[in-house]
Every structure is written in structure tokens, then in C-alpha cells.
Design an enzyme around this catalytic site. Structure first.
Site, PDB file in Angstrom:
ATOM      1  N   VAL A  66       0.860  -1.183   0.000  1.00 22.01           N
ATOM      2  CA  VAL A  66       0.000   0.000   0.000  1.00 22.01           C
ATOM      3  C   VAL A  66       0.895   1.231   0.000  1.00 22.01           C
ATOM      4  CG1 VAL A  66      -1.792   1.287   1.216  1.00 22.01           C
ATOM      5  CG2 VAL A  66      -1.794  -1.224   1.300  1.00 22.01           C
ATOM      6  N   ILE A  68       0.438   5.277   0.023  1.00 29.81           N
ATOM      7  CA  ILE A  68      -0.516   6.376   0.195  1.00 29.81           C
ATOM      8  C   ILE A  68       0.210   7.693  -0.051  1.00 29.81           C
ATOM      9  CG2 ILE A  68      -2.068   7.564   1.802  1.00 29.81           C
ATOM     10  CD1 ILE A  68      -2.494   4.852   3.199  1.00 29.81           C
ATOM     11  N   HIS A  74       7.928  11.497  -3.066  1.00 32.22           N
ATOM     12  CA  HIS A  74       8.249  10.090  -2.801  1.00 32.22           C
ATOM     13  C   HIS A  74       7.160   9.145  -3.320  1.00 32.22           C
ATOM     14  CE1 HIS A  74      10.318   6.832  -0.808  1.00 32.22           C
ATOM     15  NE2 HIS A  74       9.203   6.487  -0.184  1.00 32.22           N
ATOM     16  N   ASN A  98      -0.192  -7.692  -9.802  1.00 34.37           N
ATOM     17  CA  ASN A  98       0.217  -6.501  -9.058  1.00 34.37           C
ATOM     18  C   ASN A  98      -0.900  -6.037  -8.128  1.00 34.37           C
ATOM     19  OD1 ASN A  98       1.205  -4.119  -8.071  1.00 34.37           O
ATOM     20  ND2 ASN A  98       1.727  -3.243 -10.054  1.00 34.37           N
ATOM     21  N   ARG A 112     -10.396  -0.780  -1.125  1.00 32.75           N
ATOM     22  CA  ARG A 112      -9.749  -1.625  -2.125  1.00 32.75           C
ATOM     23  C   ARG A 112      -9.137  -2.882  -1.516  1.00 32.75           C
ATOM     24  NH1 ARG A 112     -10.514   3.172  -3.537  1.00 32.75           N
ATOM     25  NH2 ARG A 112     -10.695   3.835  -5.699  1.00 32.75           N
TER      26      ARG A 112
END
Length: 139
Positions: A66, A68, A74, A98, A112
Site C-alpha cells: 500500500v 498512500i 516520494h 500486481n 480496495r
């Protein structure tokens, strides 16, 4: 029965747990063996898959993580480079699904990741299964 390796970058434990659960469920439901390893971050996932693939112990892989968006650039580097690395391996015939989420916030990630909602871990596993089937068809 094929053997799959789930490579996860554990940063958000609760989200990763859901993604891995969805991926494991999809692979086990299809009758396959599953192993899970952890790497420090999403950028390390393609490298870990490349190393594991050299062993010829696995038939396919699922990338889980994950990313975010934060306040710096970055996010773009991690999201883009991890996807690029996975795609490069896939173009070389490695069956990879993926399941690295790249989202704006934790709420998006939760929807998700949850196997009862969008189940992106399960979807990634099914993508790996589909690529493995294609590779076997054309090998």
C-alpha cells in the site's frame, strides 16, 4: 497444482492483512500452494520476485503493498518504480499479479483492500493465475 509466492511490503499492517487474505483465498480456492514473504517496502518487491524466480521454486507471484500519497514526491517514485519493475519482470514472462495499491488516502485503501469490498488482493492473485495460464499455453 502451482506454487505461488506472495511478496508483501508491510507498512500498513491492517491493510496488508486484508490484501494478503484476499490473495491467499483466491489462490487456495484455485487449488494452489501459497507462501508469503515480507520485504521492507514496495520498491523492494520487484527485486525480491526476481531473486525468487531465479530459484525456479515458484510458478507465479503476487505483489502486495500500500502506497498512500503524502506531501512529497516520494509517492510518485515508489508508485511508478515499483510498477515499472513488476512490468519489466512480467514482460520477461514472469507471472505476477500486481496488488500494490497506490491511493490518495487510507479510506481509499481500505475499500480496495477489504476482501468483502473491492478485494484487490484477490484480483491480483487472479491476474497472476491468468498470466500463468497464458505462459503455460504458449510455452
Amino acid at each position: 497444482m502451482a506454487k505461488f509466492l506472495i511478496v508483501e511490503a508491510r507498512f500498513y499492517d491492517h491493510l496488508n492483512d486484508m490484501l494478503v487474505a484476499g490473495a491467499k483465498a483466491a489462490l487456495k480456492e484455485a487449488g494452489h500452494e501459497v507462501e508469503v514473504i515480507t520485504v521492507p517496502g514496495a520498491l523492494e518487491i520487484p527485486g525480491a520476485i526476481a531473486l525468487a524466480d531465479q530459484s525456479e521454486d515458484y510458478d507465479g507471484y503476487v505483489a502486495i503493498g500500500v502506497v498512500i500519497r503524502g506531501e512529497t514526491y516520494h509517492f510518485e517514485i515508489v508508485a511508478g518504480e515499483s510498477a515499472r519493475g513488476i512490468m519489466a519482470l512480467t514482460m520477461d514472462g514472469v507471472a505476477i499479479g500486481n496488488g500494490i495499491l497506490t491511493v490518495e488516502n487510507e479510506a481509499q485503501a481500505l475499500v480496495r483492500a477489504d476482501p468483502k469490498q473491492k478485494d484487490k488482493g484477490g484480483e491480483a492473485a487472479k491476474a497472476a493465475l491468468a498470466l500463468l495460464a497464458l505462459r503455460e499455453r504458449w510455452s
